[in-house]
Scaffold this motif. Structure first.
Motif, PDB file in Angstrom:
ATOM      1  N   LEU A   1       0.826  -1.212   0.000  1.00  0.00           N
ATOM      2  CA  LEU A   1       0.000   0.000   0.000  1.00  0.00           C
ATOM      3  C   LEU A   1       0.857   1.256   0.000  1.00  0.00           C
TER       4      LEU A   1
ATOM      5  N   ALA B   1      -2.020  -4.450  -5.008  1.00  0.00           N
ATOM      6  CA  ALA B   1      -3.111  -3.497  -4.753  1.00  0.00           C
ATOM      7  C   ALA B   1      -2.756  -2.089  -5.213  1.00  0.00           C
ATOM      8  N   LYS B   2      -1.599  -1.597  -4.825  1.00  0.00           N
ATOM      9  CA  LYS B   2      -1.227  -0.222  -5.175  1.00  0.00           C
ATOM     10  C   LYS B   2      -1.033  -0.075  -6.681  1.00  0.00           C
TER      11      LYS B   2
ATOM     12  N   ALA C   1      -4.481  -0.105  -8.396  1.00  0.00           N
ATOM     13  CA  ALA C   1      -5.187   1.157  -8.164  1.00  0.00           C
ATOM     14  C   ALA C   1      -4.532   2.300  -8.934  1.00  0.00           C
TER      15      ALA C   1
ATOM     16  N   LYS D   1     -12.315   1.532  -4.719  1.00  0.00           N
ATOM     17  CA  LYS D   1     -12.706   1.550  -3.304  1.00  0.00           C
ATOM     18  C   LYS D   1     -13.130   0.155  -2.839  1.00  0.00           C
TER      19      LYS D   1
ATOM     20  N   TYR E   1      -9.918  -1.958  -2.484  1.00  0.00           N
ATOM     21  CA  TYR E   1      -9.134  -1.667  -1.290  1.00  0.00           C
ATOM     22  C   TYR E   1      -9.807  -2.222  -0.031  1.00  0.00           C
TER      23      TYR E   1
END
Length: 326
Positions: free
Chosen positions: A17, A101-102, A105, A298, A301
């Protein structure tokens, strides 16, 4: 090497993250990919018939997945013998490289920004970097759909599955999963070149993601409830639409996201100029807009955070009840 990996998984998730995958750091997936290419080239010299290509594909998948686990296990074990903190640091870093994840996104956010700025050509080019379909003639809705579908699908492949296997077997098992996923992304195509050679890789990826995909469905319904979206429609879409998806796993997160947002995913795509129709996921209660990319991120996450939190709690409970039995 420690038997409880929850603290490593939590630390790895937080690192992803915070920094994602810096380009200046070597990434294990690059090495795995190059090894797959070399092994494919080697085995194809001797495999010509459909059966021999299938056998070569099985051998390739076994060597890559098993070799990734063994190499990681030996490297981490050696570091732990040198120093506990060295082994811990390496475990955390290796697990973090399996989580995306990062990065996911970030890619989605760039496409959203381009669409909001009205730069459709740049948005087409950017989405073409994360999807396999033709993007040159896409309109805004098609770019949005492609981005939402990719983010939704990769909640399983890029987050929940590696986290799931890291909780069970630490960095070695998480890296073995990443190897399986890389095999599928490189070889798991149903075209003339890979229909036989890539069959084992595709089936292994389906098997590896089977349980995590269904966990992801639960997580996304929960995330939709917490974000005040529509968990009822998310669940209904999973039950109604996911079985129609050509993948036994990808339909679950895609239908869940579609239901939660009140949009319809799937439909007509083009691959190399050839039309391919994917079954619809969800209902088109709302027209696809760039904002749906933000809403999907969203959901991603929160679902991933729930996965790590749930895994940490379950690990703590297992340790507690195991201690009572000893």
């Amino acid at each position: 090497m420690p038997g409880n990996y929850s603290i490593y998984v939590l630390a790895a998730y937080l690192i992803d993250l915070a920094v994602g995958d810096p380009r200046w750091l070597p990434h294990p997936v690059v090495l795995i990919g190059k090894t797959i290419e070399k092994l494919e080239c080697l085995t194809r010299r001797f495999a010509k018939s459909p059966f021999s290509l299938q056998a070569a594909g099985v051998l390739t998948a076994a060597l890559i997945a098993g070799g990734s686990w063994l190499t990681t296990f030996l490297l981490v074990s050696w570091c732990f013998k040198l120093n506990f903190w060295a082994g811990s640091f390496l475990s955390v870093w290796l697990i973090s490289t399996t989580i995306a994840a990062k990065g996911l996104a970030g890619a989605a956010g760039e496409i959203f920004a381009l669409l909001k700025a009205g730069d459709l050509p740049a948005a087409r080019a950017k989405v073409g970097m994360i999807v396999g379909r033709d993007t040159g003639e896409m309109d805004m809705g098609s770019v949005t759909r492609a981005t939402v579908e990719t983010v939704a699908e990769n909640i399983v492949d890029g987050i929940v599955s590696p986290v799931f296997y890291a909780f069970i077997g630490g960095a070695p098992l998480a890296m073995a999963y990443r190897a399986v996923n890389t095999l599928d992304s490189m070889l798991g195509y149903k075209n003339e070149r890979y229909i036989n050679f890539g069959m084992a890789s595709a089936r292994l990826d389906d098997l590896a993601n089977y349980i995590p995909a269904r966990i992801t469905g639960i997580l996304l319904v929960t995330a939709a409830f917490l974000l005040r979206m529509n968990p009822q429609r998310a669940l209904a879409a999973i039950l109604r639409d996911a079985p129609a998806h050509p993948s036994p796993n990808s339909g679950i997160p895609e239908s869940a996201v579609a239901g939660a947002l009140g949009i319809r995913l799937g439909g007509l795509n083009y691959y190399g100029g050839r039309a391919s129709f994917r079954p619809y996921m969800g209902e088109d209660r709302f027209s696809l807009e760039p904002a749906h990319i933000v809403h999907t991120v969203k959901l991603m996450y929160l679902a991933s955070g729930l996965a790590v939190t749930a895994g940490t709690i379950i690990s703590a409970l297992v340790i507690y009840f195991t201690s009572l039995l000893i």
